[in-house]
Scaffold this motif. Structure first.
Motif, PDB file in Angstrom:
ATOM      1  N   LEU A 230     -17.888  72.968   5.775  1.00  0.00           N
ATOM      2  CA  LEU A 230     -18.179  73.164   4.357  1.00  0.00           C
ATOM      3  C   LEU A 230     -16.952  72.865   3.497  1.00  0.00           C
ATOM      4  N   ASP A 231     -15.756  73.214   3.978  1.00  0.00           N
ATOM      5  CA  ASP A 231     -14.534  72.915   3.215  1.00  0.00           C
ATOM      6  C   ASP A 231     -14.366  71.402   3.062  1.00  0.00           C
ATOM      7  N   GLU A 232     -14.598  70.664   4.137  1.00  0.00           N
ATOM      8  CA  GLU A 232     -14.453  69.202   4.076  1.00  0.00           C
ATOM      9  C   GLU A 232     -15.469  68.598   3.104  1.00  0.00           C
ATOM     10  N   ILE A 233     -16.709  69.070   3.170  1.00  0.00           N
ATOM     11  CA  ILE A 233     -17.747  68.542   2.278  1.00  0.00           C
ATOM     12  C   ILE A 233     -17.462  68.926   0.836  1.00  0.00           C
ATOM     13  N   THR A 234     -16.963  70.148   0.616  1.00  0.00           N
ATOM     14  CA  THR A 234     -16.668  70.601  -0.744  1.00  0.00           C
ATOM     15  C   THR A 234     -15.561  69.767  -1.371  1.00  0.00           C
ATOM     16  N   ARG A 235     -14.552  69.398  -0.567  1.00  0.00           N
ATOM     17  CA  ARG A 235     -13.461  68.575  -1.106  1.00  0.00           C
ATOM     18  C   ARG A 235     -13.972  67.216  -1.569  1.00  0.00           C
ATOM     19  N   VAL A 236     -14.846  66.621  -0.820  1.00  0.00           N
ATOM     20  CA  VAL A 236     -15.387  65.305  -1.204  1.00  0.00           C
ATOM     21  C   VAL A 236     -16.418  65.447  -2.316  1.00  0.00           C
ATOM     22  N   ASP A 237     -17.202  66.536  -2.293  1.00  0.00           N
ATOM     23  CA  ASP A 237     -18.217  66.834  -3.310  1.00  0.00           C
ATOM     24  C   ASP A 237     -19.226  65.693  -3.480  1.00  0.00           C
ATOM     25  N   PRO A 238     -19.955  65.350  -2.446  1.00  0.00           N
ATOM     26  CA  PRO A 238     -20.942  64.258  -2.567  1.00  0.00           C
ATOM     27  C   PRO A 238     -22.085  64.660  -3.495  1.00  0.00           C
ATOM     28  N   GLN A 239     -22.638  63.658  -4.194  1.00  0.00           N
ATOM     29  CA  GLN A 239     -23.743  63.892  -5.114  1.00  0.00           C
ATOM     30  C   GLN A 239     -25.010  63.214  -4.561  1.00  0.00           C
ATOM     31  N   PRO A 240     -26.177  63.756  -4.858  1.00  0.00           N
ATOM     32  CA  PRO A 240     -27.424  63.165  -4.331  1.00  0.00           C
ATOM     33  C   PRO A 240     -27.561  61.694  -4.732  1.00  0.00           C
ATOM     34  N   GLY A 241     -27.822  60.832  -3.744  1.00  0.00           N
ATOM     35  CA  GLY A 241     -28.029  59.407  -3.997  1.00  0.00           C
ATOM     36  C   GLY A 241     -26.761  58.646  -4.331  1.00  0.00           C
ATOM     37  N   GLU A 242     -25.591  59.279  -4.202  1.00  0.00           N
ATOM     38  CA  GLU A 242     -24.351  58.643  -4.650  1.00  0.00           C
ATOM     39  C   GLU A 242     -24.015  57.411  -3.828  1.00  0.00           C
TER      40      GLU A 242
ATOM     41  N   PRO B 187     -10.887  45.172 -10.954  1.00  0.00           N
ATOM     42  CA  PRO B 187     -10.394  45.364  -9.583  1.00  0.00           C
ATOM     43  C   PRO B 187     -10.038  46.820  -9.282  1.00  0.00           C
ATOM     44  N   ALA B 188      -9.494  47.514 -10.280  1.00  0.00           N
ATOM     45  CA  ALA B 188      -9.116  48.908 -10.046  1.00  0.00           C
ATOM     46  C   ALA B 188     -10.353  49.758  -9.762  1.00  0.00           C
ATOM     47  N   ARG B 189     -11.396  49.531 -10.563  1.00  0.00           N
ATOM     48  CA  ARG B 189     -12.650  50.296 -10.341  1.00  0.00           C
ATOM     49  C   ARG B 189     -13.246  49.957  -8.984  1.00  0.00           C
ATOM     50  N   LEU B 190     -13.170  48.692  -8.604  1.00  0.00           N
ATOM     51  CA  LEU B 190     -13.716  48.286  -7.303  1.00  0.00           C
ATOM     52  C   LEU B 190     -12.964  48.966  -6.171  1.00  0.00           C
ATOM     53  N   GLN B 191     -11.649  49.081  -6.286  1.00  0.00           N
ATOM     54  CA  GLN B 191     -10.868  49.742  -5.251  1.00  0.00           C
ATOM     55  C   GLN B 191     -11.216  51.232  -5.171  1.00  0.00           C
ATOM     56  N   THR B 192     -11.433  51.836  -6.331  1.00  0.00           N
ATOM     57  CA  THR B 192     -11.837  53.251  -6.348  1.00  0.00           C
ATOM     58  C   THR B 192     -13.167  53.454  -5.623  1.00  0.00           C
ATOM     59  N   ILE B 193     -14.084  52.521  -5.870  1.00  0.00           N
ATOM     60  CA  ILE B 193     -15.376  52.617  -5.209  1.00  0.00           C
ATOM     61  C   ILE B 193     -15.231  52.476  -3.694  1.00  0.00           C
ATOM     62  N   TYR B 194     -14.398  51.525  -3.246  1.00  0.00           N
ATOM     63  CA  TYR B 194     -14.180  51.354  -1.799  1.00  0.00           C
ATOM     64  C   TYR B 194     -13.665  52.649  -1.168  1.00  0.00           C
ATOM     65  N   GLU B 195     -12.719  53.280  -1.841  1.00  0.00           N
ATOM     66  CA  GLU B 195     -12.146  54.515  -1.304  1.00  0.00           C
ATOM     67  C   GLU B 195     -13.178  55.645  -1.282  1.00  0.00           C
ATOM     68  N   ARG B 196     -14.001  55.745  -2.337  1.00  0.00           N
ATOM     69  CA  ARG B 196     -15.022  56.798  -2.394  1.00  0.00           C
ATOM     70  C   ARG B 196     -16.071  56.583  -1.299  1.00  0.00           C
ATOM     71  N   ARG B 197     -16.487  55.345  -1.088  1.00  0.00           N
ATOM     72  CA  ARG B 197     -17.486  55.064  -0.045  1.00  0.00           C
ATOM     73  C   ARG B 197     -16.915  55.365   1.347  1.00  0.00           C
ATOM     74  N   ALA B 198     -15.619  55.138   1.527  1.00  0.00           N
ATOM     75  CA  ALA B 198     -15.005  55.458   2.822  1.00  0.00           C
ATOM     76  C   ALA B 198     -15.022  56.966   3.061  1.00  0.00           C
ATOM     77  N   ALA B 199     -14.760  57.746   1.995  1.00  0.00           N
ATOM     78  CA  ALA B 199     -14.796  59.206   2.140  1.00  0.00           C
ATOM     79  C   ALA B 199     -16.211  59.689   2.465  1.00  0.00           C
ATOM     80  N   LEU B 200     -17.215  59.082   1.834  1.00  0.00           N
ATOM     81  CA  LEU B 200     -18.601  59.465   2.117  1.00  0.00           C
ATOM     82  C   LEU B 200     -19.001  59.079   3.536  1.00  0.00           C
ATOM     83  N   ARG B 201     -18.535  57.881   4.003  1.00  0.00           N
ATOM     84  CA  ARG B 201     -18.849  57.467   5.381  1.00  0.00           C
ATOM     85  C   ARG B 201     -18.244  58.419   6.397  1.00  0.00           C
TER      86      ARG B 201
END
Length: 585
Positions: free
Chosen positions: A200-212, A306-320
């Motif tokens: 739960l601590d790991e999931i809370t840190r990432v804070d995934p949203q439905p359908g994100e 490019p900056a936004r694209l890099q942010t998205i790559y990092e967020r998707r890696a955290a969700l994976r």
């Protein structure tokens, strides 16, 4: 009542139909002729257990069919249940039901014109028919069955009290068991809770949203192909709304639509049809203008960042990283977290929670003990009425000096059930309370009061069973009663009295009786004889209705085994005359 019963391919019965009447129906016949198969067929028809060994090899299946015609409250209840299950009573209000059993043991049921689970026949059977045989007498000797019989007699208010006790008992045991489990498995619970908290601590840190994950994937795809999307949108916009100032010599869609509309409007006075088409072109021009505006908005929002694209790559890696551990997608990870939080509350072994559960357990124990005491008092009151009424019936069954007692005793503590103080006495308490109920018989004045299994002979037990059923009939119950040789071991005057009681019971119920006693058979409103035919290669049995002379001959056979004896027939006719006289209200 049950108007008709047809049996095919069951035991010695090849194919026969029993036309049943209201009142008292008696079924007689030689030993082995198949009377028991009639009762077996009734059991199958109303959801009883199927025995493939009783199915005749030819035709390889047994079929039992019946027609019910009900009235009053029972009719309303049964019809409503049948309709709810998808069936339908006939136009005349009767209900058809059937049961098929094959030699392989497969079973099918039909009710109200529809295929139904066999359990549905059982539900209907509980409402409309009660079958009593010698096995029922054996069940009546069990303490639990005696307690159930008394509870049934006690009435609806007692049943409500008993239901409240069962509900409170269930809640009490659930709290007690939960408390004991938390205390005895505290270490394992704490270990499991630690693992859940880490997740739960790991999931809370990432804070995934439905359908994100799907939204980020779509956004990344747009950013990765931003230049191609921009070129396509710009070209499309020039084509649909380039304007008159466009350097390209090719006119855009807006100009062409405007030219076409004006041309048609000029001729609308000559032919109104062209005016209608001009109006539709105006609508098309409006739609094209809307598309042009949306393309402008799309181009303004399209940005290769490019900056936004890099942010998205990092967020998707955290969700994976979460989906690799906890679920297949982000929504599944969120669901896992919800379940983990619920499980953590179940694993709680804190002192505060344990104290709370302990208090709740003591409160529920007090409630259970109070309800058990009220149930016991209700049983004791019903026991007096029950014993008095059964005793009166026994006097009419040639047991004038016998008396029934119903003892309601506290159950001994220390058995499998937990113990509680009920009315100041520590007793073992179960979902039905803390009482043991015992039916006792005093066979004659001065005789000791003994439990039924010790104090009653076979014949006496049959009469006690019949007396109990007569008492039950007076307080409602199913409209059709079946008695399978409950008069076994009885003869003489007692047999006559049993016949009288069954006839009296038949004034308010349909009664079906399988008997060997002519004294009982003489009281019948309809007499059915099961006859065995051994003339062919295979023994078969059939059922026929006997009346007048034939009935006297059947009673003579039952009396002396001599159906053609003039003396036997004279005796039978006398018995019929006496029974007919006494059947009159």
């Amino acid at each position: 009542m049950l108007e008709e019963l047809r049996i095919t391919g069951l035991g010695v019965i090849e194919d026969t139909t029993l036309p049943l009447a209201g009142g008292m129906n008696v079924i007689t016949g030689e030993t082995g002729a198949g009377k028991t198969m009639v009762v077996t067929g009734l059991g199958l028809l109303f959801g009883g257990r199927a025995d493939a060994g009783r199915v005749r090899a030819q035709p390889g299946r047994a079929v039992v069919e019946g027609r019910l015609r009900l009235a009053g409250r029972v009719a309303a209840t049964v019809h409503a249940r049948i309709v709810d299950a998808g069936g339908e009573p006939d136009e005349d209000g009767s209900v058809l039901l059937s049961r098929t059993v094959t030699v392989e043991g497969r079973s099918r049921a039909h009710l109200g014109g529809r295929s139904m689970p066999v359990a549905m026949l059982g539900e209907v059977g509980e409402q409309v028919v009660a079958v009593h045989g010698q096995s029922d007498q054996l069940r009546l000797l069990r303490p639990a069955e005696q307690r159930a019989a008394l509870d049934r007699f006690a009435g609806p208010e007692h049943e409500k009290l008993l239901d409240a006790l069962r509900e409170a008992y269930t809640r009490w045991r659930a709290v007690v068991d939960d408390l004991a489990d938390r205390r005895s498995n505290a270490r394992a619970r704490n270990q499991e809770a630690d693992l859940l908290r880490l997740g739960l601590d790991e999931i809370t840190r990432v804070d995934p949203q439905p359908g994100e994950d799907d939204e980020l994937k779509a956004e990344a795809q747009r950013l990765e192909h931003a230049e191609g999307l921009r070129t396509a949108a710009q070209l499309a916009q020039q084509c649909v709304a380039g304007g008159v100032e466009a350097t390209d010599d090719t006119p855009d869609a807006t100009v062409l639509l405007g030219t076409a509309r004006r041309t048609l409007e000029a001729q609308a006075g000559t032919d109104p049809a062209l005016g209608d088409l001009a109006g539709r072109l105006e609508e098309a021009a409006t739609l094209v203008a809307d598309v042009s505006a949306e393309l402008s908005t799309y181009l303004a929002a399209l940005d290769a960042d490019p900056a936004r694209l890099q942010t998205i790559y990092e967020r998707r890696a955290a969700l994976r990283a979460l989906t690799r551990k906890y679920a297949d997608d982000v929504d599944g990870v969120i669901a896992w977290a919800d379940r983990a939080r619920e499980r953590l509350s179940d694993l709680d072994t804190s002192d505060d929670l344990l104290d709370e559960l302990d208090r709740e357990g003591r409160r529920l124990a007090t409630e259970v003990a109070d309800l058990a005491g009220r149930v016991s008092a209700s049983r004791q009151e019903a026991a007096v009425r029950f014993a008095d009424q059964v005793t009166v019936e026994l006097a009419g069954l040639a047991m004038p000096h016998a008396r029934i007692e119903v003892a309601v005793l506290p159950r001994s503590a220390g058995k499998a059930e937990p113990s509680l103080p009920v009315n100041g006495v520590e007793v073992g308490v179960g979902p039905d309370g803390g009482d043991e109920v015992e039916l006792r018989l005093l066979a004659h004045p001065g005789a000791p009061s003994l439990p039924l299994q010790r104090g009653a002979s076979g014949g006496e037990l049959s009469r006690v069973m019949l007396a109990i059923e007569v008492v039950f009939a007076g307080s409602g119950g199913p409209p059709t009663l079946v008695f399978d040789e409950v008069d076994a071991g009885v003869g003489g005057q007692a047999a006559v009295e049993i016949g009288r009681r069954l006839a009296r019971l038949a004034r308010s119920h349909q009664v079906l009786v399988v008997t060997h006693l002519p004294q009982v058979a003489a009281f019948a409103d309809r007499h059915l004889v099961v006859a065995k035919d051994t003339g062919g290669a295979v023994t078969t049995s059939g059922v026929r209705v006997v009346e007048d002379t034939e009935r006297a001959r059947e009673l003579a056979r039952m009396l002396a085994g001599l159906p053609d004896s003039d003396l036997g027939i004279a005796h039978a006719e006398e018995l019929l005359a006496v029974a007919a006289k006494e059947r009159r209200p």
